[in-house]
Enzyme design. Structure first.
Site, PDB file in Angstrom:
ATOM      1  N   GLU A  75      34.596  39.422  36.020  1.00  0.00           N
ATOM      2  CA  GLU A  75      33.326  38.711  35.874  1.00  0.00           C
ATOM      3  C   GLU A  75      32.291  39.560  35.139  1.00  0.00           C
ATOM      4  O   GLU A  75      31.554  39.059  34.276  1.00  0.00           O
ATOM      5  CB  GLU A  75      32.788  38.289  37.241  1.00  0.00           C
ATOM      6  CG  GLU A  75      33.658  37.290  37.979  1.00  0.00           C
ATOM      7  CD  GLU A  75      34.013  36.067  37.141  1.00  0.00           C
ATOM      8  OE1 GLU A  75      33.209  35.673  36.269  1.00  0.00           O
ATOM      9  OE2 GLU A  75      35.105  35.521  37.333  1.00  0.00           O
TER      10      GLU A  75
ATOM     11  N   HIS B  46      41.844  29.464  30.082  1.00  0.00           N
ATOM     12  CA  HIS B  46      42.616  30.202  31.081  1.00  0.00           C
ATOM     13  C   HIS B  46      44.122  30.078  30.841  1.00  0.00           C
ATOM     14  O   HIS B  46      44.856  31.058  30.948  1.00  0.00           O
ATOM     15  CB  HIS B  46      42.299  29.703  32.492  1.00  0.00           C
ATOM     16  CG  HIS B  46      40.914  30.018  32.962  1.00  0.00           C
ATOM     17  ND1 HIS B  46      39.868  29.133  32.816  1.00  0.00           N
ATOM     18  CD2 HIS B  46      40.392  31.126  33.562  1.00  0.00           C
ATOM     19  CE1 HIS B  46      38.762  29.674  33.313  1.00  0.00           C
ATOM     20  NE2 HIS B  46      39.049  30.881  33.768  1.00  0.00           N
TER      21      HIS B  46
END
Length: 962
Positions: free
Chosen positions: A441, A533
């Site tokens: 992140e 993803h």
């Protein structure tokens, strides 16, 4: 030293980057249509079109001196201005604004310059200049990026009011969330959960350019409660949505996390300011226990006013540029939908009465988040001399424990200002409890403040890949995990309470993914922002292989150099490979080690021309449609009947208005355009094999750019002049034809209600299907043998309900197919000679399973062929049928998606008219959607396997796909 200049080839400009993103710049339905010469799509193959730019994509090996006394950005522009024959940038001072200037301790300078066209930013267009600045001398060593020289538009023609643009963008996202069907009026439409913010004008760099207004749409999905953040670009003259990208980089795809999401509506919060400690605050070193049981030191701050110890670290950044802080906040009272992009009201600092942090902060994930944020900061500081995520000492704030309306939330995201971590659930610990997740992140923040890779398609997959790479590097480095460990490449492997790391991990950088398994998601798709993803380990796997070959220190320097000094926002896999190889060379890598870098990409299939090698097991009827494949509406869907097909198509480079094309389903007749070249957009074609009917959309008048005319047109499939059947200024949302009957639904702008109208028997005066109720609606008509099936929505005996009805034109009678109910979602009905089929989601749960329902046209024998609560439910949002087969567009269950991304894309599955499975229609890897049934088991559909959108067909099911 001789220089090497690589210009973008005269093929699809930046296919892996730009045109891969802009392939979606097309209208989705006749409610929003691209203006003439502005619809966009995939560009032409080699030799078909000129490139979108004459500026080289990559220049290596330069040794051009430039004034060392100038500021770095000025020196970079001076270099470009002095070599206009090389760069074709006529006025760098005017057209390039400084984005980022990075100066490394070794004297390397990287200047990122964003392109503006007549003062308007150009989406993703950035040119990078690399220099050395040592011993009083400055030398330009290379350049790269995207600068578009073919732009030629009038930036003063932004006639669309800002409010209209915002409303249109919100409606577009709302329609996407309806997944191509109909969300009844009694169900939440999404309008009350979405809002838009104007970001100003932006040029989309396709063809000569398209002037758009950039709108950020935020809110929640009314069906799942999932957070929605979309960057939407609408035509600044017409309000048509042209392009979207994701605005919320998450740890895992929303669909994969969706099994943990609820379906309630979020509350609103107001922005606030982070709580500051009181006077007399002092830095303290304490300790805490991680969720894995390890005891770790923690930098804390003692608040002089309260005597409490805050999870507030001022020590790490004490020597930084801004003396920033690392602080961890208790967000357990907040819902994850309410924290994105704002500082939420109600968030408070984590505190402890002593410097030894108690078990309650361990259980929440706060200790893990605070410790891990410090470790990530240390890694970037100590390895690359980077001062926080933005390299300017920005504060690092982590919100821990957000929930899904009080229920567990299993995901994490970077919202462009801070990290947000979910609670976890019975199996998953807090998402902050694995260092590679925190590293992932925070690396999204690093990517945003360097290459700023657009979060869609291949550039978005690279964004995810680099976040995974460095997140895992930080984890294995801190834990001294050898690269030879078979679990070294796992992402999120330590999150689980009971499963092994391999069973638990969300991704594996050693999964061996190659471009042969590239999942061709349509950009702007409702799932995963075009594969950010699902395709990421193709690229991250190559990076991990480089680390295994060259060792961590060198590989990490190469990847970071590529990210910080070479990669540009719209780059895809090809450009990413070139960037990594060039970065390796710039660091002195040569010989066998440079070969190892190249071979890593080759092993994952990232080689020139890889996109052309993606094969289909189906027949292409017409390739590279230049249209967007999406849930929304039917404006770009194919139609088929009695041996013929019809589909909307743009030019190969997507710059021509949409036209209607027809051809034979057996491929024996060359496809041809049937609509006139009149400057209008021609969409929503439907055919019964004798004629094609479609909608042509144009402006009402030059004085009224905000309204459109909608002409329903018709032409014989075999040739002949088209004619206009009906004209209106009201929005048309559905169209169907059979024999001499044409039916459509449109919204009355005065009442806001939708009704079904029809022409039959050569009449030129439309009739309206009677409903018997003034304030009810009828939508999504389907015509067969003189009957019209449609969705009836409204009040029935004072209670809201929805029911599929059949209107017999000759008899003038209406037959309901069952009793009205209150579904969450319902598809358009499909009519065959023997029955009516539709999909319906009735239970308002978060599983999104749908029921395949059928009835005889006389209203009898209403049957659930595949029940959403039955033994083999399906998650389907698309339906087509012939007399002998029913074909569904099926999405994998959440458990399947969780285990295998290869099953995550929409696939076509075929069933008998009684609901017995016949197998997969095709085994191709791309997304399969917008299907149209022909006779027998033949189906046509739009397929993205080749990374373009192609109209393809099969005459029999493929069966079981291994």
């Amino acid at each position: 030293m001789s220089s090497h200049i690589r210009r973008r080839p005269a093929r699809r400009p930046g296919r892996a980057g730009l045109s891969a993103l802009l392939a979606v710049t097309a209208a989705l339905s006749v409610t929003g249509l691209a203006s003439p010469a502005q619809a966009t799509g995939p560009a032409a193959p080699s030799g078909d079109t000129a490139p979108g730019t004459e500026t080289p994509a990559l220049v290596e090996g330069l040794a051009d001196a430039v004034d060392a006394s100038l500021p770095a950005a000025t020196a970079a522009r001076t270099h470009l201005s002095g070599h206009k024959d090389r760069y074709r940038i006529l006025s760098p001072e005017r057209d390039l604004s400084t984005d980022i200037v990075t100066t490394d301790p070794d004297g390397s300078e990287t200047v990122r310059l964003d392109q503006k066209y007549r003062g308007v930013p150009v989406l993703g267009a950035q040119y990078v200049v690399r220099m050395t600045h040592r011993n009083g001398k400055r030398t330009v060593t290379g350049t790269s990026g995207s600068y578009f020289t073919a732009l030629d538009i009038d930036t003063d023609k932004a006639t669309l009011p800002v409010g209209t643009a915002v409303d249109g963008a919100v409606r577009q996202v709302q329609a996407e969330l309806a997944k191509g069907g109909y969300r009844p009026t009694h169900a939440k439409s999404g309008a009350d959960t979405l809002s838009g913010t104007d970001r100003g004008l932006t040029v989309l760099p396709t063809g000569k350019g398209v002037l758009t207004r950039h709108i950020t749409v935020r809110g929640t999905d009314p069906a799942t409660g999932a957070p929605v953040v979309q960057e939407v670009y609408v035509d600044a003259a017409t309000g048509v949505t042209l392009f979207e990208s994701g605005g919320l980089p998450t740890f895992t795809s929303p669909r994969r996390a969706a099994g943990h999401l609820g379906g309630k509506t979020g509350r609103q919060t107001k922005p606030g300011e982070p709580t500051k400690p009181g006077n007399g605050s002092a830095g303290v070193t304490g300790q805490g226990t991680l969720l894995n049981g390890s005891t770790v030191p923690l930098y804390l701050t003692k608040d002089g006013a309260t005597g409490q110890y805050l999870l507030r670290d001022t020590a790490h950044m004490a020597g930084g540029k801004q003396r920033g802080v690392i602080q961890t906040w208790d967000a357990s009272s907040l819902w994850y939908q309410d924290v994105s992009g704002v500082w939420p009201e109600g968030v408070v600092p984590f505190t402890s009465p002593t410097p030894k942090i108690g078990p309650e902060l361990t259980a929440s994930g706060a200790v893990d988040a605070h410790w891990a944020a410090g470790k990530v900061y240390e890694y970037y500081r100590d390895t690359f001399k980077r001062d926080s995520l933005d390299d300017k000492g920005m504060a690092i704030n982590s919100l821990v424990g957000v929930t899904d309306y009080g229920s567990p939330f299993v995901n994490a995201f970077w919202d462009h200002t801070k990290m947000v971590y979910g609670t976890g659930d019975d199996e998953y610990r807090s998402l902050a409890s694995d260092l590679d997740v925190v590293g992932h992140e925070m690396t999204h923040g690093v990517v945003e403040h360097t290459a700023n890779l657009v979060y869609a398609g291949q550039s978005g997959a690279m964004n995810e890949a680099i976040a995974d790479y460095f997140g895992n590097v930080i984890d294995v480095t801190a834990n001294h995990t050898p690269m030879s460990d078979p679990d070294a490449g796992l992402i999120g492997g330590d999150l689980c309470r009971n499963r092994t790391p391999r069973e638990c991990a969300f991704r594996d950088l050693n999964d061996g993914a190659t471009t042969e398994k590239f999942l061709g998601l349509p950009l702007g798709s409702a799932y995963d922002n075009g594969g950010v993803h699902v395709n990421s380990t193709i690229f991250s796997g190559a990076l991990w292989d480089i680390r295994e070959s060259l060792g961590g220190p060198l590989a990490d320097r190469i990847v970071y150099r590529a990210l910080s000094s070479y990669v540009a926002p719209l780059d895809g896999f090809d450009e990413g490979r070139d960037a990594v190889v060039a970065a390796a060379k710039s660091l002195g890598v040569k010989g066998s080690r440079l070969t190892a870098v190249k071979k890593a990409f080759e092993a994952h299939g990232i080689v020139p021309g890889w996109e052309k090698s993606l094969g289909l097991d189906s027949d292409i009827l017409v390739g590279r449609l230049g249209t967007l494949m999406s849930f929304v509406g039917t404006g770009n869907s194919p139609s088929a009947g009695n041996g013929w097909w019809a589909v909307p198509k743009s030019s190969a480079d997507g710059t021509a208005p949409y036209a209607v094309w027809v051809g034979r389903t057996d491929g024996k007749r060359k496809a041809r355009q049937i609509s006139p070249n009149d400057g209008r957009s021609h969409l929503s074609p439907v055919t019964d094999g004798k004629r094609v009917v479609w909608v042509a959309v144009g402006d009402v008048s030059p004085d009224d750019p905000y309204s459109h005319t909608y002409d329903i047109m018709s032409a014989p499939v075999g040739g002949g002049a088209p004619k206009t059947l009906f004209s209106t200024t009201d929005e048309i949302s559905g169209l169907s034809v059979d024999g001499d009957t044409v039916a459509w639904s449109k919204r009355d702008e005065g009442t806001g209600l939708q009704r079904v109208s029809y022409l039959t028997g050569g009449s030129t005066t439309p009739q309206v299907v009677p409903l018997g109720r003034d304030y009810n609606q009828a939508v999504k008509p389907a015509v067969k043998n003189g009957r019209i099936a449609y969705i009836h929505d409204g009040l029935f005996d004072g209670v809201y309900g929805v029911v599929v009805e059949v209107y017999d034109i000759t008899a003038g009678t209406t037959t309901p197919l069952g009793a009205p109910s209150q579904p969450e979602w319902i598809s358009s009905p499909v009519v065959t000679a023997s029955g009516v089929y539709w999909l319906i989601d009735t239970d308002y749960t978060d599983d999104d399973f749908t029921t395949l329902r059928r009835a005889d046209v006389d209203g009898s024998d209403v049957t659930d062929l595949i029940a959403e609560k039955g033994p083999n439910p399906v998650r389907s949002y698309g339906l087509t049928a012939s007399e002998s087969a029913v074909t569904l567009t099926v999405y994998a269950s959440y458990s399947q998606v969780f285990d295998d991304y290869n099953d995550s894309l929409a696939k076509l599955q075929q069933f008998t008219p009684k609901g017995a499975p016949l197998g997969r229609v095709s085994c191709s890897h791309g997304q399969q959607s917008n299907a149209a049934a022909e006779t027998g088991s033949r189906v046509l559909w739009m397929d993205t396997t080749t990374t373009d959108t192609d109209l393809v067909t099969r005459n029999r099911p493929a069966g079981t796909c291994a």
